[in-house]
Design an enzyme around this catalytic site. Sequence first.
Site, mmCIF file in Angstrom:
data_model
loop_
_atom_site.group_PDB
_atom_site.id
_atom_site.type_symbol
_atom_site.label_atom_id
_atom_site.label_comp_id
_atom_site.label_asym_id
_atom_site.label_seq_id
_atom_site.Cartn_x
_atom_site.Cartn_y
_atom_site.Cartn_z
ATOM 1 N N TYR A 209 1.294 9.458 -3.476
ATOM 2 C CA TYR A 209 0.682 8.357 -1.722
ATOM 3 C C TYR A 209 1.502 9.544 -0.910
ATOM 4 O O TYR A 209 2.934 9.545 -0.247
ATOM 5 C CB TYR A 209 1.870 8.037 -0.893
ATOM 6 C CG TYR A 209 0.882 6.575 -2.011
ATOM 7 C CD1 TYR A 209 -0.551 5.772 -1.510
ATOM 8 C CD2 TYR A 209 1.893 5.267 -2.837
ATOM 9 C CE1 TYR A 209 -0.674 4.321 -2.742
ATOM 10 C CE2 TYR A 209 1.909 3.956 -3.043
ATOM 11 C CZ TYR A 209 0.123 3.176 -3.453
ATOM 12 O OH TYR A 209 -0.283 2.757 -3.735
ATOM 13 N N TYR B 24 -5.137 13.565 -2.521
ATOM 14 C CA TYR B 24 -5.492 12.423 -1.910
ATOM 15 C C TYR B 24 -6.849 10.977 -1.520
ATOM 16 O O TYR B 24 -7.811 12.238 -0.649
ATOM 17 C CB TYR B 24 -4.852 11.623 -0.567
ATOM 18 C CG TYR B 24 -4.557 10.278 -0.594
ATOM 19 C CD1 TYR B 24 -3.942 9.457 -1.184
ATOM 20 C CD2 TYR B 24 -4.865 10.078 0.215
ATOM 21 C CE1 TYR B 24 -3.811 8.032 -1.354
ATOM 22 C CE2 TYR B 24 -5.486 8.283 0.737
ATOM 23 C CZ TYR B 24 -4.580 7.390 -0.065
ATOM 24 O OH TYR B 24 -4.818 6.241 0.370
ATOM 25 N N ASP C 132 -4.342 -4.217 -1.340
ATOM 26 C CA ASP C 132 -5.127 -4.111 -1.062
ATOM 27 C C ASP C 132 -6.270 -4.777 -2.059
ATOM 28 O O ASP C 132 -7.094 -5.533 -1.564
ATOM 29 C CB ASP C 132 -4.785 -2.681 -1.924
ATOM 30 C CG ASP C 132 -4.299 -2.137 -0.989
ATOM 31 O OD1 ASP C 132 -3.673 -2.399 -0.375
ATOM 32 O OD2 ASP C 132 -4.541 -0.357 -1.406
ATOM 33 N N TRP D 37 -1.673 -6.093 -6.597
ATOM 34 C CA TRP D 37 -0.983 -7.653 -5.878
ATOM 35 C C TRP D 37 -1.745 -8.405 -6.250
ATOM 36 O O TRP D 37 -1.630 -9.253 -5.853
ATOM 37 C CB TRP D 37 -2.074 -7.308 -4.351
ATOM 38 C CG TRP D 37 -1.124 -5.872 -3.578
ATOM 39 C CD1 TRP D 37 -1.704 -4.724 -3.508
ATOM 40 C CD2 TRP D 37 0.190 -6.648 -2.563
ATOM 41 N NE1 TRP D 37 -0.189 -4.240 -2.293
ATOM 42 C CE2 TRP D 37 0.735 -4.706 -2.705
ATOM 43 C CE3 TRP D 37 0.864 -7.939 -2.607
ATOM 44 C CZ2 TRP D 37 1.570 -5.011 -1.640
ATOM 45 C CZ3 TRP D 37 2.478 -7.088 -1.819
ATOM 46 C CH2 TRP D 37 2.929 -5.808 -1.372
ATOM 47 N N GLU E 273 7.110 1.035 -8.024
ATOM 48 C CA GLU E 273 6.776 0.739 -6.512
ATOM 49 C C GLU E 273 6.831 -0.715 -6.207
ATOM 50 O O GLU E 273 6.536 -1.848 -5.481
ATOM 51 C CB GLU E 273 5.051 1.305 -6.529
ATOM 52 C CG GLU E 273 4.327 1.003 -5.719
ATOM 53 C CD GLU E 273 3.147 1.572 -5.492
ATOM 54 O OE1 GLU E 273 2.759 1.988 -6.748
ATOM 55 O OE2 GLU E 273 2.202 1.324 -4.583
#
Length: 429
Positions: free
Chosen positions: A31, A83, A161, A342, A385
């Site tokens: 990121y 990216y 996401d 997630w 993360e």
Amino acid sequence: MIVINFLDEQAKKIMLGNDKGNYTVPTVGLYPYQWNWDSAFAALGFATFDINRAWIELETLFSSQWSNGMVPHIIFHQSIAGYFPGPDVWDTNQVPQTSGISQPPVAASFARLIFDKDKEFGLDRLKELFPKFMASHRWFFEHRNENGMIVVNHPWESGRDNAPEWDEAMQNIDISNVGEYDRNDLSHVDPHMRPQKQDYDRFMAIVYFARACNWNEKTMAKNGPFRVADSGMTFILLRANRDLLEIAKILGEDGSEIERWIKTIERGVEQLWNPKIGAYDAINIRTGTFANSISSASFLCWYGGVENSTLLETFERVIKSSTYSVPSHDPNSEKFEPFRYWRGPVWGVINTMIGMGLKQMGHNKRAEKVRSDTAVLIAKSGFAEYFNPIDASPAGGRDFTWTAAIWLAWASPNASDFQEILGVKNGRD
Ligand code: DGY
């Protein structure tokens, strides 16, 4: 204590290593730009050792606010190869270039905490930011409000996401125009920890739709391929409005518009309650159907200042099914995947908000379990993360800004500052 002090130092080092001067990247490589809610968490972390830098982080974020009030989810301050989807794909015609959607509005809440750490230093900074917070919250009410429920036009907007709550709404998205693309994320992180191709095809289909209508909010609200009410967004904005009202009082500003927003969401929240699963849920606005998904977003209700005893029981059941709290998706669900982004892993930032909320509502023991589990995960596996909730393995990017930030501001046993500021109720449990 030696270990804790070492982790405090390491967290600072990570934040400074990801610091680009006036904004912070979430992690190098995966990121490489400024992300909206990552930055707000970074500000909270900076506030523990450099209050000026904390304000700068928020100021840089809001300097890219759109004229309609939206604070974009990514700001492409400089062009960096590698990216996807980069600025040319979003094509939003902003300077600097940005994405075209927003992210959970945690900034006003954290600005209040940062201000409380040094009121004299922060007063002018808070004054400058106040109208920007107002414009951002107004944008949510104009463009992301469905009867008091806050919706997202893209799963990326929720910050979660590939959460199972989007599965049903994602299924019907037409991907025939998406074509080929190269995902860079898979060169940084093991694919079984990231969203799948079927998700990315749909993520891109929504971006292409919005780009084709020139990011016109009215068209997206009416005809966009994805519009889902999100309990995460709804509780976070409810909390942010409560904090913004306190900021208005501090500054002697009129808070009547904010009071109306609070009432609107308090009513909206009730519609998100899904009695079938005993949790707040997501609702597909296009079909009116619940996702039937128990996720950590539901447990943000206490952060939003909403009490619900049935949800406490659901929370107990979910955290008992996992070694570490709080899994992002119910481990008893067939959709649970302990490593995949997630769909199961523990996220320190969500734990921070759940922990703060539980504590403020007087659920002290539960709040302490969430905090200490987060601390143990970080002590065992570093500043990852996210984490596997069953065996604590680190997942996703490493040396992650927001994990370092929440360690310093909340999870570390040395992080007493914000706990005191938070105005905790007398403990009930
Ligand atoms: C990503 O690149 O995975 C982000 O979550 C999108 O904002």
